[in-house]
Scaffold this active site. Structure first.
Site, PDB file in Angstrom:
ATOM      1  N   CYS A  96       0.665  -1.211  -0.034  1.00 26.65           N
ATOM      2  CA  CYS A  96      -0.140  -0.018  -0.002  1.00 26.65           C
ATOM      3  C   CYS A  96       0.965   1.021  -0.023  1.00 26.65           C
ATOM      4  CB  CYS A  96      -0.912   0.059   1.086  1.00 26.65           C
ATOM      5  SG  CYS A  96      -2.020   1.645   1.438  1.00 26.65           S
ATOM      6  N   CYS A 104      -0.186   3.628   3.556  1.00 30.32           N
ATOM      7  CA  CYS A 104       0.006   2.787   4.906  1.00 30.32           C
ATOM      8  C   CYS A 104       1.244   2.167   5.006  1.00 30.32           C
ATOM      9  CB  CYS A 104      -1.014   2.580   5.640  1.00 30.32           C
ATOM     10  SG  CYS A 104      -1.526   0.837   5.223  1.00 30.32           S
ATOM     11  N   CYS A 151      -8.334  -7.835 -11.721  1.00 26.99           N
ATOM     12  CA  CYS A 151      -8.443  -6.416 -11.804  1.00 26.99           C
ATOM     13  C   CYS A 151      -7.064  -5.516 -11.022  1.00 26.99           C
ATOM     14  CB  CYS A 151      -9.711  -6.141 -10.990  1.00 26.99           C
ATOM     15  SG  CYS A 151     -10.027  -4.335 -10.877  1.00 26.99           S
ATOM     16  N   CYS A 178      -6.721  -1.242  -0.171  1.00 27.89           N
ATOM     17  CA  CYS A 178      -5.938  -1.698   1.272  1.00 27.89           C
ATOM     18  C   CYS A 178      -6.779  -1.797   2.405  1.00 27.89           C
ATOM     19  CB  CYS A 178      -4.996  -0.401   1.585  1.00 27.89           C
ATOM     20  SG  CYS A 178      -4.133  -0.987   3.071  1.00 27.89           S
ATOM     21  N   CYS A 201      -6.137   0.545   5.406  1.00 32.86           N
ATOM     22  CA  CYS A 201      -6.338   2.117   5.396  1.00 32.86           C
ATOM     23  C   CYS A 201      -7.507   2.536   4.387  1.00 32.86           C
ATOM     24  CB  CYS A 201      -5.039   3.065   5.157  1.00 32.86           C
ATOM     25  SG  CYS A 201      -4.489   2.720   3.627  1.00 32.86           S
TER      26      CYS A 201
END
Length: 218
Positions: free
Chosen positions: A17, A20, A31, A36, A39
């Site tokens: 991510c 974070c 996809c 996340c 967060c």
């Protein structure tokens, strides 16, 4: 237990991510939009660019007409996932970047070693089921010279190397790729003469891209 090759793959292809910094030890696939769980930040797992609704995106007036979207650089998996492995290999080789062709796992099932059964892709993935997400292995067939992975995960592995080395994939773009790159950036296409072949016109479009669209353009 994950073998060395799988761990190495996830080091390069796991999902981080960008907000974070939480690390997901999952293979990429499907996809490109990822949310996340820690967060709730929405981003493209190929390039870490944010996904947002058109009304909230101020990159260009055209964005207001779009739904959920991201502005990917052209070396993102979003644009390279349909390329042939050999194209990505040549691109890496031309830039002096090494890559694996043979399986790098130290522990391969004995039946596979003895060639009594085909190799299966060992990359961990999540599959949607009627009862929710289930952790499993890819288990798809492994072609020769694909580093012990299926075609999809091998392309992801090669593309991750392209992105990490900041390589411009323009040399392996076809005419459609070049035209789409110009259109998505709102840049006019060059005028095409009556005798311009697809190859000539592709090179004309590629030159406009080089002059007007940096690799890291938003």
């Amino acid at each position: 237990m994950q073998t060395l090759g799988v761990q190495r793959h996830l080091e390069q292809n796991g999902i981080d991510c960008p907000k974070c910094k939480f690390r997901y030890s999952l293979a990429r696939g499907g996809c490109m939009h990822f949310t996340c769980t820690q967060c709730k930040y929405e981003f493209c797992y190929g390039c870490a660019r944010p996904f947002m609704m058109g009304a909230k995106c101020n990159i260009s007036p055209y964005c207001a007409k779009l739904g959920l979207h991201a502005h990917h650089p052209r070396n993102c998996l979003f644009y390279l996932r349909d390329k042939l492995p050999i194209q990505l290999q040549i691109l890496l080789k031309n830039h002096g970047v090494s890559y694996e062709e043979n399986p790098v796992d130290k522990f391969i099932e004995s039946d596979a070693i003895n060639k009594t059964m085909p190799l299966r892709c060992p990359i961990p993935i999540q599959k949607e089921t009627p009862t929710g997400l289930v952790d499993t292995k890819c288990n798809n067939d492994v072609p020769e010279k694909h580093g012990g992975m299926c075609r999809t995960h091998y392309v992801e592995y090669l593309t991750a190397k392209v992105a990490k080395a900041n390589i411009d994939p323009l040399p392996i773009f076809d005419l459609t790729d070049c035209v789409q790159e110009l259109r998505r950036r709102g840049i006019s296409l060059p005028e095409r003469g009556p005798w311009d072949t697809d190859e000539i016109y592709k090179n004309m479009c590629a030159e406009v891209i080089k002059q007007n669209i940096p690799l890291d353009a938003v």
